[in-house]
Design an enzyme around this catalytic site. Structure first.
Site, PDB file in Angstrom:
ATOM      1  N   SER A  61      12.650   2.114 106.468  1.00 22.66           N
ATOM      2  CA  SER A  61      13.953   2.462 105.902  1.00 22.66           C
ATOM      3  C   SER A  61      15.106   1.720 106.564  1.00 22.66           C
ATOM      4  O   SER A  61      16.067   1.333 105.899  1.00 22.66           O
ATOM      5  CB  SER A  61      14.181   3.978 106.019  1.00 22.66           C
ATOM      6  OG  SER A  61      13.175   4.694 105.345  1.00 22.66           O
TER       7      SER A  61
ATOM      8  N   HIS B  51      18.805   4.470 109.228  1.00 17.82           N
ATOM      9  CA  HIS B  51      19.498   3.982 108.036  1.00 17.82           C
ATOM     10  C   HIS B  51      20.836   3.351 108.404  1.00 17.82           C
ATOM     11  O   HIS B  51      21.178   2.265 107.935  1.00 17.82           O
ATOM     12  CB  HIS B  51      19.701   5.135 107.057  1.00 17.82           C
ATOM     13  CG  HIS B  51      18.433   5.646 106.463  1.00 17.82           C
ATOM     14  ND1 HIS B  51      18.405   6.498 105.379  1.00 17.82           N
ATOM     15  CD2 HIS B  51      17.138   5.429 106.785  1.00 17.82           C
ATOM     16  CE1 HIS B  51      17.146   6.779 105.069  1.00 17.82           C
ATOM     17  NE2 HIS B  51      16.371   6.146 105.916  1.00 17.82           N
TER      18      HIS B  51
END
Length: 282
Positions: A186, A233
């Site tokens: 991610s 993220h």
């Protein structure tokens, strides 16, 4: 994505800056701003001949490749292969996931990055345990990776991906609970998302779609903080945006210096975060 007007079977996100027809990497001719198609270059030169095939370069100065998705495909294969390996040997997750410092039970030594297992910052980027997790990340990698690899070139795209992933791992290591395990691509994918926004802005395309996608992903990130490592993220997004900005906006006469210098600076900051956190935990 559009399809090249000369090679209808090839997808592309790049258009000729003169006639605005979609062009694939084979048809891209580097211009003062962006790329032009062979026809526009012939018209502009007045020679009626197409330029030599070794002249075109990507927007970031990379070499035009016959397969603009090769690195993307290799990254996909690595992620999927490790996912299959994890299903076959569940204990592999404990060996490769990102964890600061933890003791599985009172009778074994402490494990984690804090005791020198720095490889976890890297291996965790390719590790997935749930089907939904790898499916979402690999679809995102395929959709974002192809156009970015075509626009940046293989080496620069790979640098963008790895640096984004490492930055996400470093921020997770710095902020998250040291006993909390983290894994997944991610961070790298968010780096690609930030780079896509930079590229779209550089090519003067409509920013609304990519900004909407970015906003939705950030909302999901901070809504499900219990199951999503938001630090990865955010770290990946910031690093990917900075690296991509240097790659596509670097002045041509100092392009290599600016690009490599920025990548080195981001890696230096990433290493600094890791060293600082390690000092806290030891």
């Amino acid at each position: 994505m559009d399809h090249c007007y000369r090679h209808p079977g090839r997808e592309t996100a790049i258009r000729c800056t003169r006639c605005e027809r979609p062009i694939c990497p084979e048809c891209m001719i580097s211009a003062s701003v962006g790329f032009q198609c062979p026809e526009c270059v012939r018209e502009g030169s007045g020679t009626g001949r197409a330029p030599a095939p070794n002249q075109p370069r990507t927007l970031a100065g990379g070499t035009i490749a016959a397969d603009p998705r090769l690195v993307t495909k290799i990254l996909l294969v690595i992620n999927v292969a490790l996912f299959i390996a994890v299903q076959a040997r569940e204990g592999l997750v404990l060996d490769l996931a990102l964890v600061g410092a933890w003791r599985p039970n009172p009778y074994v030594p402490v494990e984690g990055v804090a005791i020198g297992e720095y490889y976890r910052l890297f291996t965790s980027m390719f590790l997935h345990q749930e089907v939904w997790h790898i499916t979402f990340n690999m679809l995102s990698l395929w959709w974002l990776g192809g156009p970015l690899e075509a626009a940046l070139g293989r080496a620069r795209f790979l640098a963008l991906y790895l640096i984004s992933g490492l930055a996400g791992s470093a921020l997770t290591y710095l902020i998250a609970d040291p006993s909390q395990a983290s894994l997944g691509a991610s961070g790298a994918v968010f780096g690609l998302l930030g780079a896509t926004a930079v590229l779209v802005r550089r090519m003067n395309y409509d920013m609304k779609p990519v900004l909407i996608v970015l906003a939705l992903n950030l909302i999901i990130t901070f809504t499900f903080t219990g199951i999503i490592a938001w630090q990865a993220h955010v770290g990946g997004l910031v690093a990917g945006t900075v690296v991509a900005a240097a790659m596509v906006h670097a002045p041509r006469e100092h392009r290599t210096l600016v690009q490599y210098g920025t990548c080195g600076l981001v890696l230096l900051v990433t290493a600094g975060l890791v060293v600082a956190r390690t000092a806290m935990l030891t």
